[in-house]
Design an enzyme around this catalytic site. Structure first.
Site, PDB file in Angstrom:
ATOM      1  N   HIS A  33      74.729  -1.425  13.134  1.00 23.46           N
ATOM      2  CA  HIS A  33      74.219  -1.005  11.828  1.00 23.46           C
ATOM      3  C   HIS A  33      75.142   0.045  11.227  1.00 23.46           C
ATOM      4  CE1 HIS A  33      69.756  -2.403  12.043  1.00 23.46           C
ATOM      5  NE2 HIS A  33      70.591  -3.320  12.448  1.00 23.46           N
ATOM      6  N   TYR A  65      63.433   3.966   6.320  1.00 29.17           N
ATOM      7  CA  TYR A  65      62.593   5.158   6.542  1.00 29.17           C
ATOM      8  C   TYR A  65      61.884   5.449   5.232  1.00 29.17           C
ATOM      9  CZ  TYR A  65      64.990   6.297  10.935  1.00 29.17           C
ATOM     10  OH  TYR A  65      65.483   6.276  12.227  1.00 29.17           O
ATOM     11  N   PRO A 117      60.528  10.991  17.508  1.00 24.96           N
ATOM     12  CA  PRO A 117      61.434   9.837  17.467  1.00 24.96           C
ATOM     13  C   PRO A 117      62.104   9.575  16.117  1.00 24.96           C
ATOM     14  CG  PRO A 117      59.136   9.126  17.615  1.00 24.96           C
ATOM     15  CD  PRO A 117      59.133  10.607  17.748  1.00 24.96           C
ATOM     16  N   LYS A 162      66.802  10.031  18.680  1.00 27.47           N
ATOM     17  CA  LYS A 162      67.694  10.820  19.539  1.00 27.47           C
ATOM     18  C   LYS A 162      67.300  10.858  21.024  1.00 27.47           C
ATOM     19  CE  LYS A 162      70.748  12.080  16.677  1.00 27.47           C
ATOM     20  NZ  LYS A 162      71.100  10.689  16.470  1.00 27.47           N
ATOM     21  N   TYR A 212      72.851  11.467  12.418  1.00 25.29           N
ATOM     22  CA  TYR A 212      72.182  10.223  12.822  1.00 25.29           C
ATOM     23  C   TYR A 212      73.082   9.411  13.760  1.00 25.29           C
ATOM     24  CZ  TYR A 212      68.899   6.354  12.558  1.00 25.29           C
ATOM     25  OH  TYR A 212      67.970   5.393  12.885  1.00 25.29           O
TER      26      TYR A 212
HETATM   27  C1  LIG Z   1      55.866   6.006  23.551  1.00 28.63           C
HETATM   28  C2  LIG Z   1      57.303   6.430  23.357  1.00 28.63           C
HETATM   29  C3  LIG Z   1      58.058   5.925  22.295  1.00 28.63           C
HETATM   30  C4  LIG Z   1      59.366   6.316  22.099  1.00 28.63           C
HETATM   31  N1  LIG Z   1      60.085   5.841  21.060  1.00 28.63           N
HETATM   32  C5  LIG Z   1      61.350   6.254  20.861  1.00 28.63           C
HETATM   33  C6  LIG Z   1      62.124   5.793  19.786  1.00 28.63           C
HETATM   34  O1  LIG Z   1      61.671   4.983  18.984  1.00 28.63           O
HETATM   35  N2  LIG Z   1      63.395   6.278  19.648  1.00 28.63           N
HETATM   36  C7  LIG Z   1      63.931   7.175  20.538  1.00 28.63           C
HETATM   37  O2  LIG Z   1      65.095   7.576  20.414  1.00 28.63           O
HETATM   38  N3  LIG Z   1      63.230   7.625  21.568  1.00 28.63           N
HETATM   39  C8  LIG Z   1      61.967   7.183  21.754  1.00 28.63           C
HETATM   40  N4  LIG Z   1      61.273   7.642  22.800  1.00 28.63           N
HETATM   41  C9  LIG Z   1      61.951   8.535  23.699  1.00 28.63           C
HETATM   42  C10 LIG Z   1      62.824   7.793  24.709  1.00 28.63           C
HETATM   43  O3  LIG Z   1      62.192   6.622  25.118  1.00 28.63           O
HETATM   44  C11 LIG Z   1      63.057   8.754  25.857  1.00 28.63           C
HETATM   45  O4  LIG Z   1      63.770   9.849  25.362  1.00 28.63           O
HETATM   46  C12 LIG Z   1      63.788   8.136  27.045  1.00 28.63           C
HETATM   47  O5  LIG Z   1      62.973   7.201  27.705  1.00 28.63           O
HETATM   48  C13 LIG Z   1      64.198   9.231  28.021  1.00 28.63           C
HETATM   49  O6  LIG Z   1      64.643   8.666  29.213  1.00 28.63           O
HETATM   50  P1  LIG Z   1      64.405   9.413  30.591  1.00 28.63           P
HETATM   51  O7  LIG Z   1      65.026   8.528  31.610  1.00 28.63           O
HETATM   52  O8  LIG Z   1      64.825  10.814  30.465  1.00 28.63           O
HETATM   53  O9  LIG Z   1      62.821   9.476  30.781  1.00 28.63           O
HETATM   54  P2  LIG Z   1      61.741   8.272  31.023  1.00 28.63           P
HETATM   55  O10 LIG Z   1      62.132   7.060  30.254  1.00 28.63           O
HETATM   56  O11 LIG Z   1      60.441   8.892  30.772  1.00 28.63           O
HETATM   57  O12 LIG Z   1      61.914   7.948  32.551  1.00 28.63           O
HETATM   58  C14 LIG Z   1      61.431   8.803  33.571  1.00 28.63           C
HETATM   59  C15 LIG Z   1      61.128   7.981  34.804  1.00 28.63           C
HETATM   60  O13 LIG Z   1      60.697   8.849  35.847  1.00 28.63           O
HETATM   61  C16 LIG Z   1      59.552   8.290  36.469  1.00 28.63           C
HETATM   62  N5  LIG Z   1      58.770   9.380  37.059  1.00 28.63           N
HETATM   63  C17 LIG Z   1      57.928  10.239  36.459  1.00 28.63           C
HETATM   64  N6  LIG Z   1      57.387  11.083  37.334  1.00 28.63           N
HETATM   65  C18 LIG Z   1      57.912  10.756  38.537  1.00 28.63           C
HETATM   66  C19 LIG Z   1      57.729  11.281  39.842  1.00 28.63           C
HETATM   67  N7  LIG Z   1      56.892  12.298  40.078  1.00 28.63           N
HETATM   68  N8  LIG Z   1      58.409  10.716  40.861  1.00 28.63           N
HETATM   69  C20 LIG Z   1      59.257   9.678  40.631  1.00 28.63           C
HETATM   70  N9  LIG Z   1      59.458   9.129  39.419  1.00 28.63           N
HETATM   71  C21 LIG Z   1      58.808   9.675  38.378  1.00 28.63           C
HETATM   72  C22 LIG Z   1      58.833   7.558  35.356  1.00 28.63           C
HETATM   73  O14 LIG Z   1      57.957   6.551  35.858  1.00 28.63           O
HETATM   74  C23 LIG Z   1      60.001   6.982  34.566  1.00 28.63           C
HETATM   75  O15 LIG Z   1      60.377   5.709  35.030  1.00 28.63           O
HETATM   76  C24 LIG Z   1      59.943   7.248  22.999  1.00 28.63           C
HETATM   77  C25 LIG Z   1      59.206   7.755  24.065  1.00 28.63           C
HETATM   78  C26 LIG Z   1      57.890   7.372  24.251  1.00 28.63           C
HETATM   79  C27 LIG Z   1      57.101   7.961  25.401  1.00 28.63           C
END
Ligand SMILES: Cc1cc2nc3c(=O)[nH]c(=O)nc-3n(C[C@H](O)[C@H](O)[C@H](O)COP(=O)(O)OP(=O)(O)OC[C@H]3O[C@@H](n4cnc5c(N)ncnc54)[C@H](O)[C@@H]3O)c2cc1C
Length: 390
Positions: free
Chosen positions: A73, A201, A293, A297, A385
């Site tokens: 995009h 948006y 969101p 980011k 962005y």
């Molecule tokens: C509902 C939702 C919608 C979103 N939409 C957007 C969006 O549109 N655009 C955007 O940029 N971002 C979005 N985000 C944010 C984005 O998805 C996150 O920033 C991203 O997933 C971060 O990745 P992460 O690996 O840090 O955390 P996570 O994806 O949360 O992964 C963490 C992992 O650790 C595991 N875990 C947790 N506790 C434990 C434990 N005690 N022991 C072992 N494992 C554990 C979890 O099961 C998970 O698999 C959204 C987030 C949510 C919750």
């Protein structure tokens, strides 16, 4: 009892990408995840990747499908006052973003990990980090009725906002900054072609709306809702009606609707925990920070963190240098705070805030008008962005 160099807690995008980058650098790592692989893959979340994130996935050797199927995009559209205005990233910054679902990023990382025979423990119970303030950290977990211990040199807390790693740090060692927004997003995923080739948006008097997509046949739409709305109260028909009302006439008329294949609320929160390192425990991704969101980011920040962390661990083992490790928290936080600022600003500009009333709407109208008519203001939006450099 087993031993590795880096024990990674969490198999979300941060943990899986860190594992892939470390494998490329010849550093041993084991990932411990509390959920099943299917559960992790079932979570519908982010979809917009910055070029920095794509480059890290390429470096990790997991970008073939992304490069073949991702949608490049070159801009986004801002909708307000009944009309749409395009912000051209390519022209303003020479950069672009790629639309490719977080689920697909996760799937690619999981497949590559499995194919390389790298160890991931799914469905691990009572995961606990130990001894990270000393020289012999470890992670314990329960599985099949036994408690297992992984001895390691470092622990990477990639376990998301509700994870155990940040919670294991003494409260006095953490400084927390937080803002919870007074509304949520109701999101619908549908097997329908996107209403527009680029994201829209929309700032509307009824509230914010976002038209996004995961592919040319799968759309992701959101509308701003009050925090106390109930999911059962939102039929698909109500959602599509409300979305149409918040779009310009052309988009409303061309919107293709269909049954939702996923429908959920997402809370909006700004959150940072400082620092991101405690002895031999390093926090990365949502474990350390959350953004609303709006600015797309969250996933990109998580990727940036583990990019820096992988480099720091690789230097530790290959060059016997701890400069990257010592610099990790300060360097990541600088980037995190810039993304926090952008996400907060864009959220404030596009949503209806119950407390600011008619004056608040006028301020938003004036700022949007300025934004799309000033090259300097459009460039500031575009630059943030598409993502700031690592
Ligand atoms: C509902 C939702 C919608 C979103 N939409 C957007 C969006 O549109 N655009 C955007 O940029 N971002 C979005 N985000 C944010 C984005 O998805 C996150 O920033 C991203 O997933 C971060 O990745 P992460 O690996 O840090 O955390 P996570 O994806 O949360 O992964 C963490 C992992 O650790 C595991 N875990 C947790 N506790 C434990 C434990 N005690 N022991 C072992 N494992 C554990 C979890 O099961 C998970 O698999 C959204 C987030 C949510 C919750």
């Amino acid at each position: 009892m087993s031993r590795t160099q880096v024990a990674i807690v969490g198999a979300g995008p941060a943990g899986l990408l860190l594992g892939a980058l470390l494998a490329r650098a010849g550093v041993d790592a084991v990932i411990v995840e509390q959920r099943s692989a299917d559960y992790v893959l079932g979570r519908i979340r982010a979809g917009v990747l910055e070029q920095v994130t794509v480059a890290l996935l390429e470096q990790a050797g997991v970008a073939d499908r992304l490069n073949a199927e991702g949608l490049v995009h070159h801009g986004v559209e801002l909708s307000f006052g009944g009309a749409r205005h395009r912000v051209d990233f390519e022209q303003l910054t020479g950069r672009h973003v790629t639309v490719y679902g977080q689920t697909e990023v996760t799937r690619d990382l999981m497949h590559a990990r499995e194919a390389a025979g790298l160890e991931t423990v799914y469905e691990a119970g009572e995961v606990t980090p130990h001894g990270f303030d000393g020289t012999k950290p470890s992670v314990t977990y329960a599985k099949d009725g036994t408690t297992h211990t992984i001895e390691c040199d470092f622990i990477a807390g990639c376990d998301g906002f509700h994870g155990v790693c940040r919670q294991s740090v003494p409260a006095a060692a953490l400084q927390v900054f937080e803002r919870v927004y007074p509304f949520v997003w109701l999101g619908v995923l549908s097997e329908t072609p996107p209403v527009s080739a680029e994201l829209i948006y929309s700032n509307h008097e009824r509230g914010f709306a976002l038209c996004s997509m995961r592919s040319t046949t799968r759309s992701r739409y959101y509308v701003q809702c009050p925090v106390d709305d109930k999911l059962e109260a939102w039929s698909d028909a109500m959602f599509w009606d409300e979305l149409r009302r918040r779009l310009d006439r052309e988009a409303a008329e061309t919107l293709v609707t269909g049954p939702s294949i996923e429908k959920s609320f997402a809370p909006l929160r700004s959150f940072v925990a400082e620092p991101m390192r405690f002895g031999r425990l390093f926090l990365a991704g949502d474990a350390a920070h959350i953004v609303p969101p709006t600015g797309a980011k969250g996933l990109n920040l998580a990727a940036g963190d583990v990019g820096l962390l992988a480099q720091a661990f690789a230097e530790h083992y290959a060059e016997k240098s701890d400069a990257g490790i010592d610099d990790y928290s300060a360097r990541s936080l600088r980037r995190v705070w810039r993304a926090e600022r952008f996400s907060w600003w864009f959220t404030s500009l596009m949503h209806k805030f119950p407390e600011t009333g008619a004056f608040g709407q006028k301020m938003q109208d004036a700022e949007l008008d300025y934004l799309v008519h000033s090259r300097a203001a459009s460039t500031a939006l575009a630059e943030n962005y598409v993502g700031l450099p690592l």
